[in-house]
Every structure is written in C-alpha cells, then in structure tokens.
Design a protein around this motif. Sequence first.
Motif, PDB file in Angstrom:
ATOM      1  N   GLY A 136       0.813  -1.218   0.000  1.00  0.00           N
ATOM      2  CA  GLY A 136       0.000   0.000   0.000  1.00  0.00           C
ATOM      3  C   GLY A 136       0.841   1.261   0.000  1.00  0.00           C
ATOM      4  N   LEU A 137       1.925   1.259   0.751  1.00  0.00           N
ATOM      5  CA  LEU A 137       2.814   2.424   0.770  1.00  0.00           C
ATOM      6  C   LEU A 137       3.554   2.581  -0.563  1.00  0.00           C
ATOM      7  N   VAL A 138       3.958   1.485  -1.162  1.00  0.00           N
ATOM      8  CA  VAL A 138       4.623   1.545  -2.468  1.00  0.00           C
ATOM      9  C   VAL A 138       3.656   2.088  -3.519  1.00  0.00           C
ATOM     10  N   VAL A 139       2.416   1.602  -3.497  1.00  0.00           N
ATOM     11  CA  VAL A 139       1.399   2.093  -4.437  1.00  0.00           C
ATOM     12  C   VAL A 139       1.208   3.596  -4.245  1.00  0.00           C
ATOM     13  N   ARG A 140       1.120   4.025  -3.006  1.00  0.00           N
ATOM     14  CA  ARG A 140       0.941   5.455  -2.727  1.00  0.00           C
ATOM     15  C   ARG A 140       2.103   6.270  -3.300  1.00  0.00           C
ATOM     16  N   LEU A 141       3.324   5.785  -3.138  1.00  0.00           N
ATOM     17  CA  LEU A 141       4.486   6.494  -3.683  1.00  0.00           C
ATOM     18  C   LEU A 141       4.455   6.533  -5.208  1.00  0.00           C
ATOM     19  N   LEU A 142       4.101   5.412  -5.825  1.00  0.00           N
ATOM     20  CA  LEU A 142       4.041   5.360  -7.284  1.00  0.00           C
ATOM     21  C   LEU A 142       3.004   6.332  -7.841  1.00  0.00           C
ATOM     22  N   LEU A 143       1.911   6.492  -7.140  1.00  0.00           N
ATOM     23  CA  LEU A 143       0.826   7.346  -7.624  1.00  0.00           C
ATOM     24  C   LEU A 143       1.080   8.826  -7.361  1.00  0.00           C
ATOM     25  N   ASP A 144       2.177   9.167  -6.719  1.00  0.00           N
ATOM     26  CA  ASP A 144       2.477  10.553  -6.379  1.00  0.00           C
ATOM     27  C   ASP A 144       3.196  11.262  -7.526  1.00  0.00           C
ATOM     28  N   GLU A 145       2.641  11.151  -8.696  1.00  0.00           N
ATOM     29  CA  GLU A 145       3.146  11.834  -9.886  1.00  0.00           C
ATOM     30  C   GLU A 145       2.070  12.797 -10.370  1.00  0.00           C
ATOM     31  N   PRO A 146       2.460  13.970 -10.825  1.00  0.00           N
ATOM     32  CA  PRO A 146       1.463  14.973 -11.215  1.00  0.00           C
ATOM     33  C   PRO A 146       0.545  14.541 -12.356  1.00  0.00           C
ATOM     34  N   THR A 147       0.998  13.653 -13.222  1.00  0.00           N
ATOM     35  CA  THR A 147       0.161  13.250 -14.360  1.00  0.00           C
ATOM     36  C   THR A 147      -0.810  12.119 -14.023  1.00  0.00           C
ATOM     37  N   VAL A 148      -0.673  11.527 -12.855  1.00  0.00           N
ATOM     38  CA  VAL A 148      -1.587  10.452 -12.438  1.00  0.00           C
ATOM     39  C   VAL A 148      -2.920  11.081 -12.036  1.00  0.00           C
ATOM     40  N   PRO A 149      -4.033  10.563 -12.558  1.00  0.00           N
ATOM     41  CA  PRO A 149      -5.341  11.139 -12.228  1.00  0.00           C
ATOM     42  C   PRO A 149      -5.670  11.009 -10.735  1.00  0.00           C
ATOM     43  N   ASP A 150      -6.403  11.993 -10.220  1.00  0.00           N
ATOM     44  CA  ASP A 150      -6.783  11.989  -8.800  1.00  0.00           C
ATOM     45  C   ASP A 150      -7.580  10.748  -8.424  1.00  0.00           C
ATOM     46  N   TRP A 151      -8.464  10.280  -9.326  1.00  0.00           N
ATOM     47  CA  TRP A 151      -9.285   9.108  -9.007  1.00  0.00           C
ATOM     48  C   TRP A 151      -8.406   7.897  -8.729  1.00  0.00           C
ATOM     49  N   SER A 152      -7.279   7.824  -9.413  1.00  0.00           N
ATOM     50  CA  SER A 152      -6.381   6.687  -9.220  1.00  0.00           C
ATOM     51  C   SER A 152      -5.718   6.747  -7.849  1.00  0.00           C
ATOM     52  N   ARG A 153      -5.356   7.955  -7.416  1.00  0.00           N
ATOM     53  CA  ARG A 153      -4.755   8.104  -6.086  1.00  0.00           C
ATOM     54  C   ARG A 153      -5.731   7.688  -4.990  1.00  0.00           C
ATOM     55  N   VAL A 154      -6.968   8.138  -5.130  1.00  0.00           N
ATOM     56  CA  VAL A 154      -7.995   7.814  -4.127  1.00  0.00           C
ATOM     57  C   VAL A 154      -8.258   6.313  -4.113  1.00  0.00           C
ATOM     58  N   MET A 155      -8.451   5.741  -5.281  1.00  0.00           N
ATOM     59  CA  MET A 155      -8.744   4.305  -5.362  1.00  0.00           C
ATOM     60  C   MET A 155      -7.531   3.454  -4.977  1.00  0.00           C
ATOM     61  N   GLY A 156      -6.333   3.966  -5.230  1.00  0.00           N
ATOM     62  CA  GLY A 156      -5.120   3.235  -4.868  1.00  0.00           C
ATOM     63  C   GLY A 156      -5.000   3.023  -3.371  1.00  0.00           C
ATOM     64  N   ASP A 157      -5.580   3.949  -2.594  1.00  0.00           N
ATOM     65  CA  ASP A 157      -5.539   3.782  -1.133  1.00  0.00           C
ATOM     66  C   ASP A 157      -6.403   2.617  -0.642  1.00  0.00           C
ATOM     67  N   LEU A 158      -7.183   2.026  -1.539  1.00  0.00           N
ATOM     68  CA  LEU A 158      -7.924   0.816  -1.166  1.00  0.00           C
ATOM     69  C   LEU A 158      -6.969  -0.330  -0.813  1.00  0.00           C
ATOM     70  N   VAL A 159      -5.753  -0.273  -1.327  1.00  0.00           N
ATOM     71  CA  VAL A 159      -4.755  -1.294  -0.975  1.00  0.00           C
ATOM     72  C   VAL A 159      -4.465  -1.209   0.528  1.00  0.00           C
TER      73      VAL A 159
END
Length: 136
Positions: free
Chosen positions: A58-81
């Motif tokens: 879950g922490l690795v996913v959170r770090l990977l999604l911390d890119e400006p071009t990644v959509p916000d919905w993906s960041r929110v849904m990624g926290d489901l991990v």
Amino acid sequence: MNQVQLISSGVVLLTVVGIAYGGTFLLRVVGGGVPVNELQRSYFRAGHAHAGVLVILGLVVRLLLDEPTVPDWSRVMGDLVLLAAILMPAGFFLSVIGRDPSGPNRLRILIRLGATALVIGLVAAGAGLIVGGTAL
C-alpha cells in the motif's frame, strides 16, 4: 503528497512495528506456547503475512501514484490497498477467535471485502499509472 497522505503514511509505517510485535505472538503460537487448533494456527499465519505484505504494498502504491500526471481518481482508489491491509488480516484473526473453533465465523467476510478492496485498488492504481504515463 498532501498533508493527510504524509500523516497517514507515517501512521501506517508505525503499524509495521505492531505487525513485527505480532510476529512474537505468532512465534509463541507456532512454538506451542499459546493453545490453538490447526485452523487458528493457519489463519493467524495468513493474517500476519497479509498484514505485513499489504501494508508495504500500500505504501509503495501510494508512492508510485504521487506523480502529477496520475489522475486523482487513481490516487484515491489506490488507497484501497491500505484498506485491504486492515480488512484482510482482521478477517483472518477475528474469524477464528475463541476456544477451539471448528470453522471461521461470519467475520470471514472481512477477508473477501479486503480482497475486493485490494483488486480494485491495484487495478485503479495500475490504470492510473498507465494514464499518467501516456500524458508525459
């Protein structure tokens, strides 16, 4: 990362200390110091393993999604991990509490809910990374 993500990531990292301490309980179970049946032993092992792996994932996913071009919905849904890291181990531990259970109780639904959260979180994170990557 925003303030909430930084604070919650710190809290999640601190839970790893608890997971490691839980390993001492598991060692007592495996060593025969805690009276449990085979079902409980198996579920306790699975709960401990899932907790450790899913928290780090879950922490690795959170770090990977911390890119400006990644959509916000993906960041929110990624926290489901990270939600899966709570639900699945809780299901493994809580569904076999008690003296000599012959099978898991109704709290085993937490395992399925956690697995569902994990799959949705990983698919959303993967899709978001692909979308973010194509936007570069």
